[in-house]
Design a protein around this motif. Structure first.
Motif, mmCIF file in Angstrom:
data_model
loop_
_atom_site.group_PDB
_atom_site.id
_atom_site.type_symbol
_atom_site.label_atom_id
_atom_site.label_comp_id
_atom_site.label_asym_id
_atom_site.label_seq_id
_atom_site.Cartn_x
_atom_site.Cartn_y
_atom_site.Cartn_z
ATOM 1 N N ASN A 51 0.618 -0.799 -0.134
ATOM 2 C CA ASN A 51 -0.376 0.384 0.238
ATOM 3 C C ASN A 51 0.991 1.701 -0.455
ATOM 4 O OD1 ASN A 51 0.784 0.692 2.569
ATOM 5 N ND2 ASN A 51 -0.650 -0.440 3.894
ATOM 6 N N SER A 53 1.698 3.746 2.330
ATOM 7 C CA SER A 53 2.647 3.693 3.254
ATOM 8 C C SER A 53 3.597 2.554 3.526
ATOM 9 C CB SER A 53 1.533 3.519 4.559
ATOM 10 O OG SER A 53 0.611 4.934 4.464
ATOM 11 N N GLU A 78 2.518 6.521 -2.616
ATOM 12 C CA GLU A 78 3.268 7.121 -2.846
ATOM 13 C C GLU A 78 4.955 7.026 -2.570
ATOM 14 O OE1 GLU A 78 1.789 7.951 1.264
ATOM 15 O OE2 GLU A 78 0.864 7.076 -0.643
ATOM 16 N N ASN A 79 4.671 5.498 -1.754
ATOM 17 C CA ASN A 79 6.438 5.158 -0.880
ATOM 18 C C ASN A 79 6.376 4.106 -2.524
ATOM 19 O OD1 ASN A 79 6.747 6.530 0.853
ATOM 20 N ND2 ASN A 79 5.468 5.673 2.019
ATOM 21 N N ARG A 231 -3.308 12.572 3.819
ATOM 22 C CA ARG A 231 -1.747 11.944 4.252
ATOM 23 C C ARG A 231 -1.672 12.917 5.590
ATOM 24 N NH1 ARG A 231 -3.232 7.614 2.353
ATOM 25 N NH2 ARG A 231 -2.104 6.714 0.814
ATOM 26 N N SER A 233 0.941 14.161 5.577
ATOM 27 C CA SER A 233 2.754 15.576 5.306
ATOM 28 C C SER A 233 1.504 16.102 5.145
ATOM 29 C CB SER A 233 2.946 14.374 4.573
ATOM 30 O OG SER A 233 2.437 14.558 3.282
ATOM 31 N N VAL A 256 -4.887 10.621 9.939
ATOM 32 C CA VAL A 256 -3.540 10.419 9.524
ATOM 33 C C VAL A 256 -2.334 11.502 10.245
ATOM 34 C CG1 VAL A 256 -4.378 9.450 7.108
ATOM 35 C CG2 VAL A 256 -3.857 12.101 7.144
ATOM 36 N N GLU A 258 1.643 13.416 10.768
ATOM 37 C CA GLU A 258 3.282 13.328 10.537
ATOM 38 C C GLU A 258 3.478 11.410 11.076
ATOM 39 O OE1 GLU A 258 4.952 16.635 9.178
ATOM 40 O OE2 GLU A 258 3.819 17.095 10.546
ATOM 41 N N GLU A 260 3.130 8.530 11.744
ATOM 42 C CA GLU A 260 2.733 7.392 12.008
ATOM 43 C C GLU A 260 2.648 5.721 11.389
ATOM 44 O OE1 GLU A 260 -0.812 6.721 8.342
ATOM 45 O OE2 GLU A 260 -0.812 8.481 9.018
ATOM 46 N N PRO A 261 3.286 4.978 12.160
ATOM 47 C CA PRO A 261 1.916 4.823 12.951
ATOM 48 C C PRO A 261 2.397 4.942 14.659
ATOM 49 C CG PRO A 261 3.286 2.747 12.740
ATOM 50 C CD PRO A 261 4.052 3.542 11.495
ATOM 51 N N HIS A 278 -6.124 5.931 11.243
ATOM 52 C CA HIS A 278 -5.634 5.395 9.639
ATOM 53 C C HIS A 278 -6.728 4.500 9.715
ATOM 54 C CE1 HIS A 278 -2.909 5.761 5.982
ATOM 55 N NE2 HIS A 278 -4.150 5.804 5.354
#
Length: 317
Positions: A51, A53, A78-79, A231, A233, A256, A258, A260-261, A278
């Motif tokens: 996913n 994250s 995104e990652n 997100r 961020s 969500v 910055e 996390e978790p 989340h």
């Protein structure tokens, strides 16, 4: 013959059965098992389900010589190193649209709870304080909601909010023709200056890093509430904590954040903050839909057809 699937995200047993029926599943949902799985099965893995994250790196992609398809379970990716995958001719897809309704429902729930101060009122009741000693909290009718990111999820949030009588404004990179009566603003700052409340529903990434910062929060004002289901961020946590502590905004509700978790330590003790882990896109229906979407993409690949939710520019078979 079943393909070997590297599964990097936890999935409930009932949904995992859908994968086990189709694939040889190699489950690796923590860093140690992930490294071990890559070392032991690099020569056989053809599919990866992760996913946004958890992601998947260029180094990991390079380690799998027979990788054919890389998928993000939800909409976010995104990652995932999409460029590295595409350079190798690996198909890349996500679960776009599978949990939009669930996320929109959660966003409105958070907004309702924050504006109506449901946690604070519940705490007061448990402390023996009755309604006559409590402040009055506004209803939604006529309240102006600013949505940062009017994509598929943002549109669903707007329609739900409009059903409560809210007036909708939004900020996107460009106006949408299908936004109806929603007012367009060319910056998050301009939107915040107009809005009573903000919901952040934009994609993550460098372009939206701290799009809600101290300046935007100041423009929103002391009666405003911020909801983030995008997100972590996208919101400057330190600026948000400072605004809440100083009473420059009224409340925040975040799914969500910055780091996390790990819980956002600057926010956890503030009484006017609601935090959820989340889970905005998580429901039995939504998770099943993400798994079904992944399987549909694999089946399309098997037939040599375009993937239903291929990422833009993804390689063909």
């Amino acid at each position: 013959m079943k393909e070997h699937l590297l599964l990097l995200v936890p999935i409930a047993a009932e949904h995992k059965q859908l994968l086990l029926a189709q694939f040889h599943v190699i489950e690796a949902i923590d860093p140690a098992s992930r490294a071990a799985a890559l070392a032991a099965h690099a020569g056989s893995i053809e599919l990866v389900l992760t996913n946004g994250s958890v992601g998947f790196t260029a180094t990991e992609i390079a380690a799998l010589p027979h990788l054919k398809l890389l998928a993000a379970q939800g909409a976010g990716y995104e990652n995932l190193d999409v460029a590295a995958a595409q350079a190798r001719g690996v198909l890349v897809c996500n679960g776009a649209g599978t949990n939009d309704d669930c996320v929109a429902d959660h966003a409105l729930t958070l907004l309702l709870a924050s504006v109506r101060a449901l946690p604070q009122q519940g705490a007061a009741l448990r402390a023996g304080v009755w309604r006559d000693a409590l402040p009055l909290y506004p209803d939604f009718g006529g309240r102006r909601l600013g949505i940062i990111g009017l994509g598929a999820i943002g549109l669903k949030i707007a329609r739900r909010a409009a059903a409560f009588g809210m007036v909708i404004g939004y900020h996107n990179r460009r106006p949408r023709d299908d936004a109806g009566d929603a007012a367009y603003f060319d910056s998050a700052l301009a939107l915040a200056g107009w809005a009573d409340d903000l919901v952040v529903a934009t994609p993550g990434g460098a372009g939206t890093q701290h799009i809600v910062d101290a300046t935007v929060l100041a423009a929103l004002g002391e009666g405003g509430h911020v909801v983030n289901i995008a997100r972590g961020s996208c919101v400057d946590t330190a600026a948000l904590a400072a605004a809440l502590q100083a009473g420059r905004i009224a409340g925040a509700a975040l799914d969500v954040y910055e780091g996390e978790p790990r819980p956002p330590q600057a926010l956890v003790d503030l009484p006017n903050v609601i935090l959820t882990p989340h889970v905005a896109g998580w429901s039995p229906q939504a998770i099943r839909a993400t798994v079904a979407c992944f399987i549909a993409n694999v089946e399309a690949w098997r037939r040599g057809e375009p993937l239903p939710t291929a990422l833009s520019g993804a390689a063909s078979r």
